[in-house]
Design a protein around this motif. Sequence first.
Motif, PDB file in Angstrom:
ATOM      1  N   LYS A  40      -1.207  11.616  -3.885  1.00  0.00           N
ATOM      2  CA  LYS A  40      -0.694  10.037  -3.674  1.00  0.00           C
ATOM      3  C   LYS A  40       0.781   9.809  -4.423  1.00  0.00           C
ATOM      4  CE  LYS A  40      -0.173   5.646  -4.504  1.00  0.00           C
ATOM      5  NZ  LYS A  40       0.141   4.733  -5.564  1.00  0.00           N
ATOM      6  N   GLY A  43       5.059   4.309  -4.505  1.00  0.00           N
ATOM      7  CA  GLY A  43       6.369   3.643  -4.280  1.00  0.00           C
ATOM      8  C   GLY A  43       7.295   3.626  -5.459  1.00  0.00           C
ATOM      9  N   GLY A  74       2.458   5.312  -0.998  1.00  0.00           N
ATOM     10  CA  GLY A  74       2.334   4.032  -1.028  1.00  0.00           C
ATOM     11  C   GLY A  74       3.743   3.691  -0.638  1.00  0.00           C
ATOM     12  N   GLY A  75       4.339   2.421  -1.313  1.00  0.00           N
ATOM     13  CA  GLY A  75       5.426   1.952  -0.813  1.00  0.00           C
ATOM     14  C   GLY A  75       5.577   0.267  -1.129  1.00  0.00           C
ATOM     15  N   GLY A  76       4.517  -0.128  -2.165  1.00  0.00           N
ATOM     16  CA  GLY A  76       4.563  -1.484  -2.553  1.00  0.00           C
ATOM     17  C   GLY A  76       5.803  -2.187  -2.910  1.00  0.00           C
ATOM     18  N   ILE A  79       7.974  -2.678   0.440  1.00  0.00           N
ATOM     19  CA  ILE A  79       7.333  -3.854   1.154  1.00  0.00           C
ATOM     20  C   ILE A  79       7.755  -5.063   0.669  1.00  0.00           C
ATOM     21  CG2 ILE A  79       5.277  -4.915   2.001  1.00  0.00           C
ATOM     22  CD1 ILE A  79       3.853  -2.477   1.687  1.00  0.00           C
ATOM     23  N   LEU A  96      -4.198  -6.181  -5.180  1.00  0.00           N
ATOM     24  CA  LEU A  96      -3.949  -6.107  -3.940  1.00  0.00           C
ATOM     25  C   LEU A  96      -3.144  -7.215  -3.472  1.00  0.00           C
ATOM     26  CD1 LEU A  96      -7.785  -5.367  -3.215  1.00  0.00           C
ATOM     27  CD2 LEU A  96      -6.062  -3.871  -3.339  1.00  0.00           C
ATOM     28  N   ARG A  97      -2.238  -6.850  -2.539  1.00  0.00           N
ATOM     29  CA  ARG A  97      -1.237  -7.905  -1.810  1.00  0.00           C
ATOM     30  C   ARG A  97      -1.913  -8.811  -0.804  1.00  0.00           C
ATOM     31  NH1 ARG A  97       4.204  -7.189  -1.453  1.00  0.00           N
ATOM     32  NH2 ARG A  97       3.949  -4.771  -1.624  1.00  0.00           N
ATOM     33  N   ASN A 202      -4.117  -3.573   5.958  1.00  0.00           N
ATOM     34  CA  ASN A 202      -3.056  -3.121   4.988  1.00  0.00           C
ATOM     35  C   ASN A 202      -3.942  -2.448   3.575  1.00  0.00           C
ATOM     36  OD1 ASN A 202      -1.041  -2.394   2.993  1.00  0.00           O
ATOM     37  ND2 ASN A 202      -0.775  -4.672   2.616  1.00  0.00           N
ATOM     38  N   ILE A 203      -3.920  -1.068   3.473  1.00  0.00           N
ATOM     39  CA  ILE A 203      -4.717  -0.492   2.449  1.00  0.00           C
ATOM     40  C   ILE A 203      -4.194  -0.255   1.206  1.00  0.00           C
ATOM     41  CG2 ILE A 203      -6.533   1.404   2.334  1.00  0.00           C
ATOM     42  CD1 ILE A 203      -7.004   1.405   5.328  1.00  0.00           C
ATOM     43  N   ALA A 205      -2.699   2.057  -1.625  1.00  0.00           N
ATOM     44  CA  ALA A 205      -2.534   3.645  -1.381  1.00  0.00           C
ATOM     45  C   ALA A 205      -3.594   4.510  -2.104  1.00  0.00           C
ATOM     46  CB  ALA A 205      -1.115   4.064  -1.320  1.00  0.00           C
TER      47      ALA A 205
HETATM   48  C1  LIG Z   1      -3.586  -4.092   0.058  1.00  0.00           C
HETATM   49  C2  LIG Z   1      -2.307  -3.602  -0.629  1.00  0.00           C
HETATM   50  O1  LIG Z   1      -1.858  -3.976  -1.702  1.00  0.00           O
HETATM   51  N1  LIG Z   1      -1.375  -2.840   0.155  1.00  0.00           N
HETATM   52  C3  LIG Z   1      -0.378  -2.018  -0.728  1.00  0.00           C
HETATM   53  C4  LIG Z   1       0.095  -0.752   0.250  1.00  0.00           C
HETATM   54  C5  LIG Z   1       1.308   0.064  -0.556  1.00  0.00           C
HETATM   55  C6  LIG Z   1       0.814   0.554  -1.822  1.00  0.00           C
HETATM   56  O2  LIG Z   1      -0.225   0.879  -2.381  1.00  0.00           O
HETATM   57  O3  LIG Z   1       1.751   1.016  -2.492  1.00  0.00           O
HETATM   58  P1  LIG Z   1       2.166   1.564  -4.155  1.00  0.00           P
HETATM   59  O4  LIG Z   1       1.030   2.788  -4.210  1.00  0.00           O
HETATM   60  O5  LIG Z   1       3.455   1.861  -4.257  1.00  0.00           O
HETATM   61  O6  LIG Z   1       1.756   0.281  -4.807  1.00  0.00           O
HETATM   62  C7  LIG Z   1       0.867  -3.118  -0.617  1.00  0.00           C
HETATM   63  O7  LIG Z   1       1.026  -3.951   0.192  1.00  0.00           O
HETATM   64  O8  LIG Z   1       1.867  -3.081  -1.494  1.00  0.00           O
END
Ligand SMILES: CC(=O)N[C@@H](CCC(=O)OP(=O)(O)O)C(=O)O
Length: 304
Positions: A40, A43, A74-76, A79, A96-97, A202-203, A205
């Motif tokens: 994994k 972001g 990921g990519g939090g 986003i 969680l977003r 949206n999951i 990561a």
């Molecule tokens: C539900 C939820 O929180 N989804 C995450 C998905 C991306 C993620 O997890 O990215 P990182 O590993 O970079 O934090 C979000 O929207 O940020």
Amino acid sequence: MATNIDQTDSYRTSMLAKAETLTEALPYLQRYAGKTFVVKYGGHAMGDPDAARDFAEDIVLLKAVGVNPVVVHGGGPQIGAMLKKLGVESHFIDGLRVTDAATAEVAEMVLSGKINKELVSWIAAAGGKALGISGKDAGLVTATKVERTTKDPESNIERVVDLGFVGEPTEIDPTIIHTASAAGFIPVIAPIGVGKDGHTYNINADTMAGAIAAKLGAARLFLLTDVPGVLDKDKRLLTDLTPHDIAGLTRDGTISGGMIPKLETCVHAVEAGCEAAVVLDGRVPHAMLLEIFTARGAGTLIHR
Ligand SMILES: CC(=O)N[C@@H](CCC(=O)OP(=O)(O)O)C(=O)O
Ligand SMILES: Nc1ncnc2c1ncn2[C@@H]1O[C@H](COP(=O)(O)OP(=O)(O)O)[C@@H](O)[C@H]1O
């Protein structure tokens, strides 16, 4: 034709060190050939282009020596940046977003579109062939809406919190991963899934990577983040943890914030079929290679 061969002591010492590094890797190369590693890539870790290039090289090297790497990204932060540009407010509950329909659209665009293809390109530049997909493709991940409750501290009454289109993987069909890996491709997976209700979810990561590692019975789940690993109260690296240790460290507050769901993912993965999980620093050049191919290790190993 004559060649100038540098025969100085420093040259010979440096060549010997290189040979030693390669022979040190031998038992690990033998142990891991044919095994699956789920990685994994967070972001935060992917912000720096040098780190992204090193990461892609490590993944391509793993594939070249017979390991089957599977990347979940990921990519939090990315986003978050896009939502800000679009003037959409975003907030988190338990890491969680909260994802309404507009946020889900942006999350899918950034994760499956931009970041996924950037990683595929980095892997191509390192000489590998990546297949960029999301959980939606080939029935890989069926997601179910996450249910969360919180307790009101004053009344002690439990309330349901609606996170919108936040999902967790409840069914995984790994056929596409096996098919791609066997054909020489490196699967690169965006944490987006589709529900039986047809909605896009949206999951998180980490959760996505953990569920895939468990389903594949992976030899390792690597979670690359922005700290050296799990740290104790004095900020020293904890190199080795069991689920029992993690429960204690969570209870006494040593583990907090984003590290809680990360380690929950590790515990779930090792209890559900993954051999071991490792939390390590994605900002350190070639952190994964050092962890895998040297006796020293580089992060925190979580095992049963
Ligand atoms: C539900 C939820 O929180 N989804 C995450 C998905 C991306 C993620 O997890 O990215 P990182 O590993 O970079 O934090 C979000 O929207 O940020
Ligand atoms: N005991 C701990 N050891 C290391 N990091 C911890 C610990 N407790 C809390 N953290 C926090 O967890 C963060 C990693 O989780 P998170 O920010 O969700 O990572 P990512 O975005 O890479 O998924 C660290 O940056 C750190 O602030």
